[in-house]
Motif scaffolding. Sequence first.
Motif, PDB file in Angstrom:
ATOM      1  N   GLY A 104       8.076   3.575   2.668  1.00 50.16           N
ATOM      2  CA  GLY A 104       8.236   2.879   1.221  1.00 50.16           C
ATOM      3  C   GLY A 104       7.117   2.964   0.751  1.00 50.16           C
ATOM      4  O   GLY A 104       6.579   2.260  -0.711  1.00 50.16           O
ATOM      5  N   LEU A 105       5.659   3.097   1.079  1.00 49.35           N
ATOM      6  CA  LEU A 105       4.504   3.113  -0.261  1.00 49.35           C
ATOM      7  C   LEU A 105       4.178   4.680  -0.305  1.00 49.35           C
ATOM      8  O   LEU A 105       4.097   5.899   0.593  1.00 49.35           O
ATOM      9  N   PRO A 106       2.886   5.090  -1.029  1.00 47.30           N
ATOM     10  CA  PRO A 106       2.448   5.269  -1.177  1.00 47.30           C
ATOM     11  C   PRO A 106       1.409   6.348  -0.362  1.00 47.30           C
ATOM     12  O   PRO A 106       0.521   5.092  -0.022  1.00 47.30           O
ATOM     13  N   ALA A 107       1.163   6.828   0.397  1.00 44.04           N
ATOM     14  CA  ALA A 107       0.765   7.454   0.558  1.00 44.04           C
ATOM     15  C   ALA A 107      -0.167   8.825   0.757  1.00 44.04           C
ATOM     16  O   ALA A 107      -1.202   9.203   1.283  1.00 44.04           O
ATOM     17  N   ALA A 108       0.182   9.670  -0.275  1.00 37.41           N
ATOM     18  CA  ALA A 108      -0.531  10.747  -0.340  1.00 37.41           C
ATOM     19  C   ALA A 108      -0.284  11.295  -2.433  1.00 37.41           C
ATOM     20  O   ALA A 108       0.544  10.771  -2.555  1.00 37.41           O
ATOM     21  N   TRP A 109      -1.379  11.226  -3.149  1.00 35.12           N
ATOM     22  CA  TRP A 109      -2.030  11.585  -3.796  1.00 35.12           C
ATOM     23  C   TRP A 109      -2.187  13.142  -4.558  1.00 35.12           C
ATOM     24  O   TRP A 109      -2.522  13.673  -4.158  1.00 35.12           O
ATOM     25  N   ALA A 130      -4.171  -2.139   1.032  1.00 32.92           N
ATOM     26  CA  ALA A 130      -4.010  -3.936   0.668  1.00 32.92           C
ATOM     27  C   ALA A 130      -3.581  -4.014  -0.862  1.00 32.92           C
ATOM     28  O   ALA A 130      -2.946  -3.001  -1.528  1.00 32.92           O
ATOM     29  N   SER A 131      -2.861  -5.603  -0.463  1.00 36.95           N
ATOM     30  CA  SER A 131      -1.864  -5.675  -1.865  1.00 36.95           C
ATOM     31  C   SER A 131      -1.941  -6.891  -2.249  1.00 36.95           C
ATOM     32  O   SER A 131      -2.121  -7.721  -0.981  1.00 36.95           O
ATOM     33  N   TYR A 148      -0.098  -4.687  -7.146  1.00 37.64           N
ATOM     34  CA  TYR A 148      -1.186  -4.828  -6.963  1.00 37.64           C
ATOM     35  C   TYR A 148      -1.617  -3.958  -5.963  1.00 37.64           C
ATOM     36  O   TYR A 148      -2.183  -4.192  -4.371  1.00 37.64           O
ATOM     37  N   ASP A 149      -2.188  -2.722  -5.511  1.00 33.67           N
ATOM     38  CA  ASP A 149      -1.906  -2.156  -4.249  1.00 33.67           C
ATOM     39  C   ASP A 149      -3.181  -1.303  -4.044  1.00 33.67           C
ATOM     40  O   ASP A 149      -3.834  -0.697  -4.934  1.00 33.67           O
ATOM     41  N   GLU A 150      -4.028  -1.070  -3.069  1.00 32.39           N
ATOM     42  CA  GLU A 150      -5.356  -0.721  -3.072  1.00 32.39           C
ATOM     43  C   GLU A 150      -5.047   0.389  -1.492  1.00 32.39           C
ATOM     44  O   GLU A 150      -5.144  -0.126  -0.135  1.00 32.39           O
ATOM     45  N   TYR A 151      -5.291   1.067  -1.953  1.00 33.03           N
ATOM     46  CA  TYR A 151      -5.836   2.119  -0.491  1.00 33.03           C
ATOM     47  C   TYR A 151      -6.984   2.456  -0.542  1.00 33.03           C
ATOM     48  O   TYR A 151      -7.531   3.796  -1.491  1.00 33.03           O
ATOM     49  N   CYS A 152      -7.362   2.988   0.778  1.00 27.43           N
ATOM     50  CA  CYS A 152      -8.547   3.990   1.095  1.00 27.43           C
ATOM     51  C   CYS A 152      -8.351   4.472   1.458  1.00 27.43           C
ATOM     52  O   CYS A 152      -7.187   5.106   2.050  1.00 27.43           O
TER      53      CYS A 152
END
Length: 188
Positions: A104-109, A130-131, A148-152
């Motif tokens: 349910g979360l973005p994993a790839a772009w 992190a959200s 606000y969601d942040e991804y490494c």
Amino acid sequence: ANVLKVRGTLEEDGRKRKVRGTAYFQKVVVRAPVLPWLWSIVHFQDGSFMSYFSPRVGHSLVKKDVGKLHRNLHFKSKLEFYCAQDGSYREMRPCKIVSTKRRGLPAAWKITAASHGESFEAELQAYSEASWKIQNGLAGILKYALHYDEYCVNATRLVFRRRGRKDYALKQSGAGVGNAEHSWGFLI
């Protein structure tokens, strides 16, 4: 810079190992009104970097569902790319950002952009997240929030073409790491 040295134990596939590293503190100041955005910056081993920014209006004002990114109007979206190999800098407009989901979360772009006979393609893969949720409201009558969601992320693909010919790829740049942001909701 606000840097914190950290130590810990990483458990992966039932195996534990000691790790050390650094973390950073980020101060975010929000001035309303705020619209949702997509943003990323990735640095590559050879000194190249890519960054995109895409504010958006539409479905993302009320829902997180990244599978519906096409239901948004992306405006002023741009991609910046600095190629350390030849010292050149490019700004391409518009750029297209397509995301996929995992749990349910973005994993790839997948990021694409083209202008003046040049094209750019990249793929990013998240490895941590992190959200945050910033809430506001009018005297308890109307409630709204910005999520606000942040991804490494790691870059898993990079291709830059001039006049249809592949000039630069992940093979030349070396590994790429960075952050990607995905926000939804709104603040007034």
